[in-house]
Design an enzyme around this catalytic site. Sequence first.
Site, mmCIF file in Angstrom:
data_model
loop_
_atom_site.group_PDB
_atom_site.id
_atom_site.type_symbol
_atom_site.label_atom_id
_atom_site.label_comp_id
_atom_site.label_asym_id
_atom_site.label_seq_id
_atom_site.Cartn_x
_atom_site.Cartn_y
_atom_site.Cartn_z
ATOM 1 N N ASN A 48 6.385 -9.305 -1.444
ATOM 2 C CA ASN A 48 5.128 -8.864 -1.206
ATOM 3 C C ASN A 48 4.501 -9.019 0.080
ATOM 4 O OD1 ASN A 48 2.293 -8.474 -1.325
ATOM 5 N ND2 ASN A 48 2.041 -9.824 -3.272
ATOM 6 N N ASN A 81 7.102 -0.133 6.140
ATOM 7 C CA ASN A 81 6.843 0.855 5.337
ATOM 8 C C ASN A 81 5.628 0.726 4.324
ATOM 9 O OD1 ASN A 81 7.261 3.854 3.951
ATOM 10 N ND2 ASN A 81 7.747 2.195 2.518
ATOM 11 N N SER A 120 0.392 6.678 10.296
ATOM 12 C CA SER A 120 -0.216 8.102 9.597
ATOM 13 C C SER A 120 -0.858 8.744 10.739
ATOM 14 C CB SER A 120 -1.042 7.736 8.573
ATOM 15 O OG SER A 120 -1.793 8.735 8.084
ATOM 16 N N TYR A 153 -8.146 2.861 5.577
ATOM 17 C CA TYR A 153 -6.739 3.250 5.871
ATOM 18 C C TYR A 153 -6.489 3.746 7.320
ATOM 19 C CZ TYR A 153 -2.465 5.819 5.136
ATOM 20 O OH TYR A 153 -1.032 6.181 4.986
ATOM 21 N N ALA A 154 -7.442 4.572 7.878
ATOM 22 C CA ALA A 154 -7.352 4.927 9.123
ATOM 23 C C ALA A 154 -7.400 3.806 10.243
ATOM 24 C CB ALA A 154 -8.585 5.879 9.442
ATOM 25 N N ALA A 155 -8.218 2.859 9.944
ATOM 26 C CA ALA A 155 -8.363 1.656 10.909
ATOM 27 C C ALA A 155 -7.098 0.857 10.719
ATOM 28 C CB ALA A 155 -9.400 0.938 10.396
ATOM 29 N N SER A 156 -6.496 0.667 9.670
ATOM 30 C CA SER A 156 -5.341 0.028 9.434
ATOM 31 C C SER A 156 -4.026 0.634 10.039
ATOM 32 C CB SER A 156 -4.689 -0.187 7.845
ATOM 33 O OG SER A 156 -4.240 1.029 7.379
ATOM 34 N N LYS A 157 -4.152 2.098 10.240
ATOM 35 C CA LYS A 157 -2.726 2.883 10.761
ATOM 36 C C LYS A 157 -3.243 2.875 12.407
ATOM 37 C CE LYS A 157 -0.388 3.561 6.970
ATOM 38 N NZ LYS A 157 0.838 2.889 6.799
ATOM 39 N N ILE A 215 2.977 13.912 2.964
ATOM 40 C CA ILE A 215 4.156 13.716 2.372
ATOM 41 C C ILE A 215 4.004 13.903 0.786
ATOM 42 C CG2 ILE A 215 6.385 12.468 2.389
ATOM 43 C CD1 ILE A 215 5.316 13.786 5.302
HETATM 44 N N1 NAD Z 1 2.642 10.191 1.373
HETATM 45 C C1 NAD Z 1 1.956 10.255 2.647
HETATM 46 O O1 NAD Z 1 1.394 11.677 2.613
HETATM 47 C C2 NAD Z 1 1.909 9.400 3.770
HETATM 48 C C3 NAD Z 1 1.358 9.815 4.839
HETATM 49 C C4 NAD Z 1 1.131 9.238 6.206
HETATM 50 C C5 NAD Z 1 1.676 7.757 6.011
HETATM 51 N N2 NAD Z 1 2.264 7.342 4.665
HETATM 52 C C6 NAD Z 1 2.828 6.034 4.533
HETATM 53 O O2 NAD Z 1 3.856 5.839 4.186
HETATM 54 C C7 NAD Z 1 4.262 4.790 3.676
HETATM 55 C C8 NAD Z 1 5.004 4.832 2.188
HETATM 56 O O3 NAD Z 1 4.180 5.613 1.574
HETATM 57 P P1 NAD Z 1 4.714 6.422 0.233
HETATM 58 O O4 NAD Z 1 3.887 7.696 0.461
HETATM 59 O O5 NAD Z 1 5.972 6.237 0.237
HETATM 60 O O6 NAD Z 1 3.771 5.811 -0.910
HETATM 61 P P2 NAD Z 1 4.041 5.129 -2.131
HETATM 62 O O7 NAD Z 1 2.953 4.615 -2.921
HETATM 63 O O8 NAD Z 1 4.933 6.041 -3.126
HETATM 64 O O9 NAD Z 1 5.092 3.733 -1.789
HETATM 65 C C9 NAD Z 1 4.604 2.765 -1.111
HETATM 66 C C10 NAD Z 1 5.500 1.432 -1.785
HETATM 67 O O10 NAD Z 1 4.817 0.381 -1.086
HETATM 68 C C11 NAD Z 1 5.071 -0.826 -2.240
HETATM 69 N N3 NAD Z 1 3.951 -1.584 -1.821
HETATM 70 C C12 NAD Z 1 2.303 -1.429 -2.167
HETATM 71 N N4 NAD Z 1 2.021 -2.689 -1.984
HETATM 72 C C13 NAD Z 1 3.042 -3.567 -1.560
HETATM 73 C C14 NAD Z 1 3.037 -4.885 -1.157
HETATM 74 N N5 NAD Z 1 1.947 -5.502 -1.196
HETATM 75 N N6 NAD Z 1 4.350 -5.394 -0.776
HETATM 76 C C15 NAD Z 1 5.317 -4.708 -0.865
HETATM 77 N N7 NAD Z 1 5.439 -3.534 -1.148
HETATM 78 C C16 NAD Z 1 4.136 -2.985 -1.610
HETATM 79 C C17 NAD Z 1 4.798 0.106 -3.284
HETATM 80 O O11 NAD Z 1 5.360 -0.765 -4.502
HETATM 81 C C18 NAD Z 1 5.438 1.453 -3.228
HETATM 82 O O12 NAD Z 1 6.961 1.031 -3.435
HETATM 83 C C19 NAD Z 1 2.732 3.843 3.543
HETATM 84 O O13 NAD Z 1 2.801 3.025 4.426
HETATM 85 C C20 NAD Z 1 1.788 4.905 3.753
HETATM 86 O O14 NAD Z 1 0.430 4.526 4.183
HETATM 87 C C21 NAD Z 1 2.182 8.193 3.526
#
Ligand code: NAD
Length: 259
Positions: A76, A103, A155, A168-172, A201
């Site tokens: 976690n 990720n 992102s 989210y924007a600030a975190s990224k 995505i």
């Molecule tokens: N999907 C998009 O369009 C997109 C765009 C830009 C950036 N992202 C980034 O890509 C990354 C992956 O996103 P995704 O689209 O695969 O999302 P997703 O929700 O499918 O997967 C996220 C994963 O992170 C895990 N997670 C969440 N909280 C957690 C924690 N506290 N500890 C450990 N694991 C945790 C979840 O269980 C999940 O397996 C993220 O950082 C997201 O911000 C996604």
Amino acid sequence: MSTTTLSEAKMSHHDLLKDQVAIVTGSGRGIGLAIAKKLAGSGATTIITDITQESADAGSKEITDMGLKASGFVCNVTDTGSIEKMTTDVMNKYGRVDILVNNAGITKDTLLMRMKLEEWNAVIETNLTSVFKVTQSVIKNMSKANYGRVVNIASVIGMHGNFGQANYAASKAGVIALTKTIAKEYASKNITCNAIAPGFIDTPMTQKLKPEIKEKYLEFIPLKHFGQPEDVAEAAFYFCTGGSYVTGQVIVVDGGMFM
Ligand SMILES: NC(=O)c1ccc[n+]([C@@H]2O[C@H](COP(=O)([O-])OP(=O)(O)OC[C@H]3O[C@@H](n4cnc5c(N)ncnc54)[C@H](O)[C@@H]3O)[C@@H](O)[C@H]2O)c1
């Protein structure tokens, strides 16, 4: 610095990351799992970590079912004890970590006016503070080995902002600045640190968006389709295999949405 020998040049794609260990956070599904599969496909032992053992094991099983190397661990990313335990367990079992992909991430979208402090804090903790904590925990081992590849999933929203995504924007944006700082501090240890800024995505994160919002996004994507997790995995693969003279960079994978 190394020059490529003929035998290295002939080495198959499958062996590029042979003997390397790669930790990917939040890789039970989505982009993280696609990255882990890509790295495993090149011979790496992939450490699939997620918030529960079940989700980590589910991701890991998909990879081992492909005949590739993976193992599931709980991590976690908001819990310092959980991070430390994962790093210690991986080091005890494998003795090395070559690649770290930060990720794991969440969204809690709402307009600024309505955003609760808890929603702000949860996203900053999970998306940004986690990168600080996990990297700090893992990178000391890379430093000792004088080798490492850190890839952070940011992102495009962290570069441009977005309605309803202040947290989210600030975190990224923070992840991008942290990436450049890690790159500077660890370059002398032969550790590169780069970020990927995906656009839209197709994963569970975006599948929950309303159809009309998805349609709106599509209008602004010149390549006229959403990205797949594998598109992000290609960029991660580049940073972990080639790209040894590339550090502190952000590669945008967004179908041309922002240019
Ligand atoms: N999907 C998009 O369009 C997109 C765009 C830009 C950036 N992202 C980034 O890509 C990354 C992956 O996103 P995704 O689209 O695969 O999302 P997703 O929700 O499918 O997967 C996220 C994963 O992170 C895990 N997670 C969440 N909280 C957690 C924690 N506290 N500890 C450990 N694991 C945790 C979840 O269980 C999940 O397996 C993220 O950082 C997201 O911000 C996604």
